[in-house]
Every structure is written in C-alpha cells, then in structure tokens.
Design an enzyme around this catalytic site. Structure first.
Site, PDB file in Angstrom:
ATOM      1  N   LYS A 110       5.932   5.452   9.302  1.00  0.00           N
ATOM      2  CA  LYS A 110       6.087   6.315   8.130  1.00  0.00           C
ATOM      3  C   LYS A 110       7.576   6.590   7.903  1.00  0.00           C
ATOM      4  O   LYS A 110       8.427   6.262   8.720  1.00  0.00           O
ATOM      5  CB  LYS A 110       5.354   7.662   8.324  1.00  0.00           C
ATOM      6  N   SER A 114       0.240   1.309   3.374  1.00  0.00           N
ATOM      7  CA  SER A 114       0.767   2.673   3.267  1.00  0.00           C
ATOM      8  C   SER A 114       2.275   2.748   3.081  1.00  0.00           C
ATOM      9  O   SER A 114       2.790   3.773   2.641  1.00  0.00           O
ATOM     10  CB  SER A 114       0.375   3.486   4.500  1.00  0.00           C
TER      11      SER A 114
END
Length: 280
Positions: free
Chosen positions: A143, A72
């Site tokens: 993230k 990711s």
C-alpha cells in the site's frame, strides 16, 4: 636355452588373458566417464543449493521480490508485476514517509493474529515467495503511506481531496476516475504507526476497511518489510516505482503537529469503505 629366452621374452611382451592393457583400457574408457558424470551432477546440485541459499539470504536481508496479486495499487503497480522491495530502506534510522509504497506484514492490523497452518508447507511457500516464483503470503500487503504518526488525515475537503494536517493533498497516482475515498473519515495517526491506502481506491481494502477493528486500521512501523522501490518484471516495465510529487501541495508538504483530536473516525457512509481488493 633358446626355449627359455623365448619364454622370457614372451613373458615381458605378451600379457596373458585378463592382464595388463585390456583391463586398464576397460576401466579407463568405461568406468572413468561414469565417475566424471557423477561428480558433474553432484557439482551442479551443490552449485544450485549454494545459489538458492545466496538468493534467500539476499531476499531476507537486502532485496525481496514481491508479486502483485491484485488491482489495489493500479495504475502504479499492475497485477503480475514483480516489485523489488528494499529491506534496507528503513533499517538505519530512516522511517516511512508519506507517499512511500511499502510492503508490510498485516498480522495484527489487516488480518487476525492466528496459528499458522502446515509448517512445512508454509516454509516452502515462504521460500518460493521470497524468490519471487510463488504467490505472496496471505498476510503480506502493499500500500501507499498516506499518514505517519501524529498526522491528522481527513477525507474529504470541499474539492474532494484528502487533507493531511490541514493541507490538501494532490494525488496524481490515484486510479483515473476514482475518488480519494468514497467513505468520509477523520483520523489522527498514533505515533509509531501508519495510515495506508491503495492507489486504486475503489478496489483496495486498506486502512479504511479496518477503522472499527482493534488497531483502527493502523500499521505498526515495525511491521513494515520494506519499500517497493523498483519494478523488476515484466521487462517492459523495468524501472523505479513512480514517485509522488514532493512540492508544496504534495503529501509531504506539511510537517505541522497534528491538532488534539480524538483518534476516532466519522461514521462511514458505506459499509467496508471499498469494494473488491484482495491483499495486493
């Protein structure tokens, strides 16, 4: 007289069976090394316990290794990378900024709050994760911060770029070939929270995937564990985490107040907002 002298001399110079030097030599040559070996083992075990305790202390309060489990955050972070999370980055009044790569506890935002499983197994897994030798917790995520409290984040402008507070964002860290987002949205980030996205947008389950859930995909600032500042492993990737540009077109370009818009997203064009992912 001669007999008594001879017996006296023999009594001083010739030990009888089981006495004197033979018994001392048996203890000195065989028993003593055994005690030394035992002390060495105990010392090594004690040293190991102290080192482990020290590493856990450092991990809990200063720097924690974190293993990247998914794609990711490519290309910035690769599967299997061990990043070193700076836990002091936001501890003395500083707050996450746009462009920071952060590790956070997703309970209550990305995953449902719930009872933990086996407490002993959980503690062992947590210790292994803290030392960087085990898989990260299923509730920990890494993230990039795209919006901070008060920001108006929009996807996308006519050029296909994200806009933050009306300013188009150049994102050189996005995975080559990926669009900034396949799902259009407009969101005002509530104060005290963050809007976060993965760099590999098509493989990242991030704030976009939780728009319709309680919390709306926002991560409370107090849930941030730290900033991923360095890549510690593998050796070929040693170095600081690549920083984003801070120029006029970068994520931190505008500090203008967000307009008075409702914090509700547009209806996405595709369910879920992204494919694949995992919690990396």
């Amino acid at each position: 007289m001669d007999t008594e002298a001879e017996l006296t001399q023999r009594g001083h110079s010739s030990p009888g069976p089981g006495e004197g030097r033979p018994r001392f030599a048996l203890w000195g040559r065989r028993a003593l090394p055994g005690w030394r070996d035992l002390l060495t083992v105990r010392g090594a075990a004690a040293l190991g316990v102290l080192c482990t305790a020290f590493l856990l202390l450092i991990s809990n309060f200063v720097v924690q290794p974190f293993k990247i489990p998914s794609r990711s955050m490519e290309p910035t972070l690769q599967v299997g990378d061990r990043v070193l999370v700076n836990k002091l980055a936001y501890r003395f009044g500083d707050r996450p900024k746009r462009g920071d790569v952060v590790v956070f506890d997703g309970r209550g935002s990305f995953v449902r709050e719930g009872a933990e499983g086996d407490p002993i197994g959980g503690a062992l897994r947590g210790a292994a994760s803290a030392l960087g030798i085990g898989e990260p917790s299923e509730t920990d995520f890494v993230k990039r911060v795209v919006g901070v409290g008060g920001d108006d984040v929009v996807c996308c402008d006519a050029g296909g770029r994200l806009k933050v507070n009306g300013v188009a964002v150049e994102e050189p860290y996005v995975y080559p070939g990926d669009a900034p987002s396949a799902v259009p949205f407009r969101i005002v980030v509530p104060l005290g929270t963050l809007w976060v996205m993965g760099d590999h947008r098509s493989q990242s389950r991030d704030s976009r995937d939780h728009l319709g859930e309680p919390g709306g995909g926002m991560v409370p600032v107090e849930k941030v564990i730290g900033r991923a500042d360095w890549i510690g492993w593998p050796a070929s990737r040693w170095g600081s985490t690549p920083a984003h540009p801070r120029g006029p077109a970068g994520p931190a370009a505008s500090a203008a107040p967000a307009p008075a818009l409702p914090a509700t997203p547009a209806v996405p064009t595709a369910p879920g907002g992204s494919s694949g992912g995992g919690h990396g």
